[in-house]
Design a protein around this motif. Sequence first.
Motif, PDB file in Angstrom:
ATOM      1  N   LYS A   1       0.826  -1.209   0.000  1.00  0.00           N
ATOM      2  CA  LYS A   1       0.000   0.000   0.000  1.00  0.00           C
ATOM      3  C   LYS A   1       0.860   1.259   0.000  1.00  0.00           C
ATOM      4  N   ALA A   2       1.969   1.224   0.734  1.00  0.00           N
ATOM      5  CA  ALA A   2       2.876   2.376   0.754  1.00  0.00           C
ATOM      6  C   ALA A   2       3.489   2.615  -0.625  1.00  0.00           C
TER       7      ALA A   2
ATOM      8  N   ASN B   1      -5.474  -1.836  -4.363  1.00  0.00           N
ATOM      9  CA  ASN B   1      -6.071  -2.877  -3.519  1.00  0.00           C
ATOM     10  C   ASN B   1      -6.535  -4.078  -4.327  1.00  0.00           C
TER      11      ASN B   1
ATOM     12  N   THR C   1      -1.829   3.566  11.733  1.00  0.00           N
ATOM     13  CA  THR C   1      -2.809   3.509  10.641  1.00  0.00           C
ATOM     14  C   THR C   1      -4.202   3.823  11.180  1.00  0.00           C
TER      15      THR C   1
ATOM     16  N   ASN D   1       1.838   2.159  -3.297  1.00  0.00           N
ATOM     17  CA  ASN D   1       0.690   2.494  -4.155  1.00  0.00           C
ATOM     18  C   ASN D   1       0.235   1.353  -5.054  1.00  0.00           C
TER      19      ASN D   1
ATOM     20  N   TYR E   1      -2.759   7.884   9.827  1.00  0.00           N
ATOM     21  CA  TYR E   1      -1.514   8.206   9.123  1.00  0.00           C
ATOM     22  C   TYR E   1      -1.371   7.369   7.855  1.00  0.00           C
ATOM     23  N   GLU E   2      -0.793   8.001   6.816  1.00  0.00           N
ATOM     24  CA  GLU E   2      -0.436   7.301   5.587  1.00  0.00           C
ATOM     25  C   GLU E   2       1.077   7.394   5.428  1.00  0.00           C
ATOM     26  N   PHE E   3       1.656   6.374   4.804  1.00  0.00           N
ATOM     27  CA  PHE E   3       3.110   6.256   4.799  1.00  0.00           C
ATOM     28  C   PHE E   3       3.701   6.271   3.394  1.00  0.00           C
ATOM     29  N   GLU E   4       4.849   6.935   3.278  1.00  0.00           N
ATOM     30  CA  GLU E   4       5.625   6.899   2.041  1.00  0.00           C
ATOM     31  C   GLU E   4       6.257   5.516   1.873  1.00  0.00           C
TER      32      GLU E   4
ATOM     33  N   ILE F   1       6.709   9.210   6.833  1.00  0.00           N
ATOM     34  CA  ILE F   1       5.537  10.050   6.586  1.00  0.00           C
ATOM     35  C   ILE F   1       6.000  11.365   5.969  1.00  0.00           C
TER      36      ILE F   1
END
Length: 247
Positions: free
Chosen positions: A58-59, A64, A189, A61, A193-196, A143
């Motif tokens: 997911k980080a 899903n 999460t 991209n 928060y979303e992560f690089e 982040i």
Amino acid sequence: MSGHSKWNNIKRKKEKTDGAKAKVFTKIGRELAVAVKEGGGPDPASNSKLKDCIAKAKAANVPNDNIERIIKKAAGDGDDTKYENIVYEGYGPNGVAVIVEALSDNRNRTAADVRHSFDKFGGNLGTTGCVSFMFEQKGVLVIEREDHDEDKVMEDALEAGAADFQADEDVLEIYTEPDDFSGVLSDLTDKGYEFETAEVQMVPSTYVKLPEDKEASMQKLLDALEDNDDVQNVWHNWEAPETDDEE
């Protein structure tokens, strides 16, 4: 707290060598499939290895739909390919420490290809343990700094069980013990928060700089290794020079 990881510097180099997203997706897809088969099935709630791989996907991209399709296929009987985890250690130009993590269905082919890359670009493949003592396995969550209050992120991270926190101009970096990674990731999460990036990495204890005339060879070595379909990750302790072509 410990010194800066140089993550931002190395990550930019890694992104360049990764090139097309399709190749990144393919590698993460293989990692997801192996996690399903070896980690205990297709349910991330009971398969922590798969849970960590999904976070990494997911980080990066990965859509899903792709993740779900890969997990479903791996859980069925449609793919009998057996992959083996292999770790190579070696040296780049001027003794830069390099660790290569591979997932291979043909050990001899992968070893020959990895050795060829080292030989071609001024490095040499070493023996097991020759450089790994210079690295420490850590969970790394990154982040983007924009729109985040540094003190609040640090407070949330440490409260979640993080071991360390670093900040630079562009990103906020959170470090965990490997066993705590999933818990910290889940907690943050849940807080939105979303992560690089979010993965367990091999983080070097010290970094080395190269003479300018060796930098091109080192970058070509990393490119060649990253372009190898069997190679999942390449870790190194080269403190690459900053570039002007940042986002």
